[in-house]
Design a protein around this motif. Structure first.
Motif, PDB file in Angstrom:
ATOM      1  N   ILE A   1      35.322   8.132  29.668  1.00 58.00           N
ATOM      2  CA  ILE A   1      34.219   7.181  29.774  1.00 58.00           C
ATOM      3  C   ILE A   1      34.351   6.142  28.665  1.00 58.00           C
ATOM      4  O   ILE A   1      34.629   6.470  27.507  1.00 58.00           O
ATOM      5  CB  ILE A   1      32.847   7.887  29.619  1.00 58.00           C
ATOM      6  CG1 ILE A   1      32.660   8.970  30.671  1.00 58.00           C
ATOM      7  CG2 ILE A   1      31.706   6.878  29.643  1.00 58.00           C
ATOM      8  CD1 ILE A   1      32.461   8.467  32.069  1.00 58.00           C
ATOM      9  N   TYR A   2      34.159   4.891  29.033  1.00 58.50           N
ATOM     10  CA  TYR A   2      34.072   3.784  28.083  1.00 58.50           C
ATOM     11  C   TYR A   2      32.613   3.368  28.056  1.00 58.50           C
ATOM     12  O   TYR A   2      31.991   3.189  29.111  1.00 58.50           O
ATOM     13  CB  TYR A   2      34.954   2.623  28.539  1.00 58.50           C
ATOM     14  CG  TYR A   2      35.024   1.485  27.557  1.00 58.50           C
ATOM     15  CD1 TYR A   2      35.934   1.522  26.509  1.00 58.50           C
ATOM     16  CD2 TYR A   2      34.190   0.385  27.679  1.00 58.50           C
ATOM     17  CE1 TYR A   2      36.019   0.477  25.603  1.00 58.50           C
ATOM     18  CE2 TYR A   2      34.257  -0.659  26.778  1.00 58.50           C
ATOM     19  CZ  TYR A   2      35.173  -0.606  25.741  1.00 58.50           C
ATOM     20  OH  TYR A   2      35.254  -1.639  24.827  1.00 58.50           O
TER      21      TYR A   2
ATOM     22  N   GLY B   1      40.539   8.916  33.891  1.00 56.84           N
ATOM     23  CA  GLY B   1      39.487   9.760  33.345  1.00 56.84           C
ATOM     24  C   GLY B   1      38.929   9.221  32.050  1.00 56.84           C
ATOM     25  O   GLY B   1      39.435   8.282  31.466  1.00 56.84           O
TER      26      GLY B   1
ATOM     27  N   ALA C   1      27.820   3.368  31.052  1.00 55.62           N
ATOM     28  CA  ALA C   1      29.064   4.141  31.128  1.00 55.62           C
ATOM     29  C   ALA C   1      29.985   3.521  32.168  1.00 55.62           C
ATOM     30  O   ALA C   1      29.543   3.142  33.245  1.00 55.62           O
ATOM     31  CB  ALA C   1      28.755   5.586  31.499  1.00 55.62           C
ATOM     32  N   LYS C   2      31.256   3.414  31.811  1.00 62.73           N
ATOM     33  CA  LYS C   2      32.267   2.937  32.748  1.00 62.73           C
ATOM     34  C   LYS C   2      33.386   3.974  32.783  1.00 62.73           C
ATOM     35  O   LYS C   2      33.963   4.296  31.744  1.00 62.73           O
ATOM     36  CB  LYS C   2      32.812   1.579  32.318  1.00 62.73           C
ATOM     37  CG  LYS C   2      33.841   1.039  33.274  1.00 62.73           C
ATOM     38  CD  LYS C   2      34.247  -0.365  32.930  1.00 62.73           C
ATOM     39  CE  LYS C   2      35.275  -0.814  33.953  1.00 62.73           C
ATOM     40  NZ  LYS C   2      35.563  -2.205  33.894  1.00 62.73           N
ATOM     41  N   THR C   3      33.685   4.505  33.969  1.00 62.06           N
ATOM     42  CA  THR C   3      34.757   5.486  34.109  1.00 62.06           C
ATOM     43  C   THR C   3      36.101   4.782  33.996  1.00 62.06           C
ATOM     44  O   THR C   3      36.340   3.779  34.668  1.00 62.06           O
ATOM     45  CB  THR C   3      34.650   6.220  35.458  1.00 62.06           C
ATOM     46  OG1 THR C   3      33.358   6.837  35.534  1.00 62.06           O
ATOM     47  CG2 THR C   3      35.726   7.289  35.582  1.00 62.06           C
TER      48      THR C   3
ATOM     49  N   THR D   1      40.261   4.434  34.259  1.00 61.97           N
ATOM     50  CA  THR D   1      41.367   4.891  35.095  1.00 61.97           C
ATOM     51  C   THR D   1      42.044   6.038  34.371  1.00 61.97           C
ATOM     52  O   THR D   1      42.357   5.937  33.196  1.00 61.97           O
ATOM     53  CB  THR D   1      42.379   3.742  35.323  1.00 61.97           C
ATOM     54  OG1 THR D   1      41.677   2.640  35.889  1.00 61.97           O
ATOM     55  CG2 THR D   1      43.500   4.166  36.239  1.00 61.97           C
TER      56      THR D   1
END
Length: 125
Positions: A42-43, A40, A34-36, A38
């Motif tokens: 999740i990617y 908001g 998971a990558k937060t 900018t």
């Protein structure tokens, strides 16, 4: 760094990322990081044997109301701003202003003549 003109990344755009994640995990064996984002959200970075193989993007919000689920390929280009000018002159439509993704690169989302979507990215070194 991916050379100019080569495919750099593939991303599945969907309104239901959990369903997509389950599908590819059960059928291909992907795991996810998971990558937060900018602003908001999740990617999901899809991984195979600890190697990044693609992403899953949650298409939410008003700008995505008519965007169907599907894969978006990204080509690496040497200078996205210059290449977008050439693309528009050749009949492409820029879907939103060129933008930066921290730690990734400068991106453009285009509809090429005929209507197919394509992303172009100049990766950050």
């Amino acid at each position: 760094m991916t050379p100019h003109g080569h495919f750099n990344w593939n991303e599945f755009v969907t309104r239901d990322p959990e369903r997509a994640k389950r599908f590819y995990q059960e059928t291909i064996g992907w795991t996810y990081q998971a990558k937060t984002l900018t602003g908001g959200g999740i990617y999901w970075i899809a991984m195979m044997d600890d190697v990044r193989v693609g992403g899953i993007f949650h298409a939410e919000g008003p700008g995505y109301a008519n965007v169907p689920d599907g894969w978006m390929p990204y080509l690496a280009v040497d200078d996205v701003d210059i290449r977008v000018k050439k693309a528009v002159a050749a009949g492409a439509t820029l879907m939103r202003p060129v933008f930066d993704i921290p730690d990734v690169g400068r991106l453009a989302i285009l509809l090429q003549p005929g209507g197919a979507g394509i992303g172009w990215v100049t990766p950050f070194a």
